[in-house]
Write a protein that holds these residues in place. Sequence first.
Motif, PDB file in Angstrom:
ATOM      1  N   GLY A  95      32.258  14.046  13.919  1.00  0.00           N
ATOM      2  CA  GLY A  95      33.660  14.289  14.220  1.00  0.00           C
ATOM      3  C   GLY A  95      34.481  14.632  12.993  1.00  0.00           C
ATOM      4  N   ASN A  96      33.907  14.437  11.811  1.00  0.00           N
ATOM      5  CA  ASN A  96      34.601  14.743  10.563  1.00  0.00           C
ATOM      6  C   ASN A  96      34.064  16.008   9.897  1.00  0.00           C
ATOM      7  N   CYS A  97      33.296  16.818  10.634  1.00  0.00           N
ATOM      8  CA  CYS A  97      32.533  17.880   9.974  1.00  0.00           C
ATOM      9  C   CYS A  97      33.417  18.917   9.280  1.00  0.00           C
ATOM     10  N   GLN A  98      34.566  19.261   9.869  1.00  0.00           N
ATOM     11  CA  GLN A  98      35.427  20.227   9.192  1.00  0.00           C
ATOM     12  C   GLN A  98      35.875  19.700   7.834  1.00  0.00           C
ATOM     13  N   PHE A  99      36.268  18.438   7.793  1.00  0.00           N
ATOM     14  CA  PHE A  99      36.752  17.846   6.549  1.00  0.00           C
ATOM     15  C   PHE A  99      35.612  17.596   5.569  1.00  0.00           C
ATOM     16  N   ARG A 100      34.426  17.276   6.084  1.00  0.00           N
ATOM     17  CA  ARG A 100      33.257  17.124   5.207  1.00  0.00           C
ATOM     18  C   ARG A 100      32.877  18.465   4.574  1.00  0.00           C
ATOM     19  N   ALA A 101      32.898  19.529   5.376  1.00  0.00           N
ATOM     20  CA  ALA A 101      32.553  20.843   4.844  1.00  0.00           C
ATOM     21  C   ALA A 101      33.575  21.301   3.809  1.00  0.00           C
ATOM     22  N   LEU A 102      34.854  21.075   4.076  1.00  0.00           N
ATOM     23  CA  LEU A 102      35.888  21.404   3.089  1.00  0.00           C
ATOM     24  C   LEU A 102      35.710  20.583   1.816  1.00  0.00           C
ATOM     25  N   SER A 103      35.399  19.304   1.973  1.00  0.00           N
ATOM     26  CA  SER A 103      35.166  18.441   0.811  1.00  0.00           C
ATOM     27  C   SER A 103      34.006  18.956  -0.026  1.00  0.00           C
ATOM     28  N   ASP A 104      32.938  19.390   0.635  1.00  0.00           N
ATOM     29  CA  ASP A 104      31.791  19.906  -0.109  1.00  0.00           C
ATOM     30  C   ASP A 104      32.155  21.161  -0.896  1.00  0.00           C
ATOM     31  N   GLN A 105      32.987  22.008  -0.310  1.00  0.00           N
ATOM     32  CA  GLN A 105      33.394  23.227  -1.004  1.00  0.00           C
ATOM     33  C   GLN A 105      34.338  22.926  -2.184  1.00  0.00           C
ATOM     34  N   ILE A 106      35.227  21.966  -2.017  1.00  0.00           N
ATOM     35  CA  ILE A 106      36.208  21.669  -3.064  1.00  0.00           C
ATOM     36  C   ILE A 106      35.613  20.791  -4.159  1.00  0.00           C
ATOM     37  N   TYR A 107      34.856  19.757  -3.753  1.00  0.00           N
ATOM     38  CA  TYR A 107      34.400  18.732  -4.696  1.00  0.00           C
ATOM     39  C   TYR A 107      32.887  18.692  -4.873  1.00  0.00           C
ATOM     40  N   ARG A 108      32.165  19.621  -4.218  1.00  0.00           N
ATOM     41  CA  ARG A 108      30.704  19.673  -4.259  1.00  0.00           C
ATOM     42  C   ARG A 108      30.068  18.400  -3.714  1.00  0.00           C
ATOM     43  N   SER A 109      30.755  17.775  -2.784  1.00  0.00           N
ATOM     44  CA  SER A 109      30.226  16.613  -2.073  1.00  0.00           C
ATOM     45  C   SER A 109      31.008  16.443  -0.781  1.00  0.00           C
TER      46      SER A 109
END
Length: 229
Positions: A95-109
């Motif tokens: 349910g958090n996948c959009q925010f997880r994907a954005l986090s990975d792009q911004i912070y590499r995690s």
Amino acid sequence: MRNGAISNDGCSSSTSISSQQDVEDDKMIALVLSEEYAQLDGAVGRRLSSLAPVRHLPRINLHFPSISDSSLDYQRLLQRLNLYGLYEVKVSGDGNCQFRALSDQIYRSPEYHKHVRKEVVKQLKDNHVVYEAYVPMKFKHYYKKMAKSGEWGDHVTLQAAADKFAAKICLLTSFRDTCFIEIVPQHEVPARELWLSFWSEVHYNSLYELQDAPPLQQQQKPRRKHWLF
């Protein structure tokens, strides 16, 4: 302990202090990592330079594909990833996948998804005039709902993320007639590009060129019941 009740063993106070420290730690880590990865890479963009992006319209999704349609959509997305030599860092389908994907792009995690969600919700709350016309409910109810972990992101939160992080968000999608969508900041020139894959109405992942993909990533398949971005 439920409904905000305070226990008598003193744990409530210590939990509050710990929570506040976590928030401060997140802010510090986010600042350092954001500065480190803020330079515009553009590598993925060069691979898709022949595609004409579709204009983004912030909206809340009210339609979900059938099982058979979603399976076809996923195969279409895989074909596009292979065609352009791109790699998905697969994030949890909780349910958090959009925010997880954005986090990975911004912070590499993907692990800073709570911080990303918090910043997006703050953007929504502080600039309600900009976003409330896209939301078919009381806006206060909407952003409070979006503040909850596990609440699915939508195209309104994507626009808020683009505005908050001064980023052009690029989606390689599974839509039959829309391969590539761009979400750009509304009031400033983007300082970075964030690349996501979008299995339409099912799941987001983070997107890289094959040679730039992190070496070890846990591959997690999204659970179907979490359908909404």
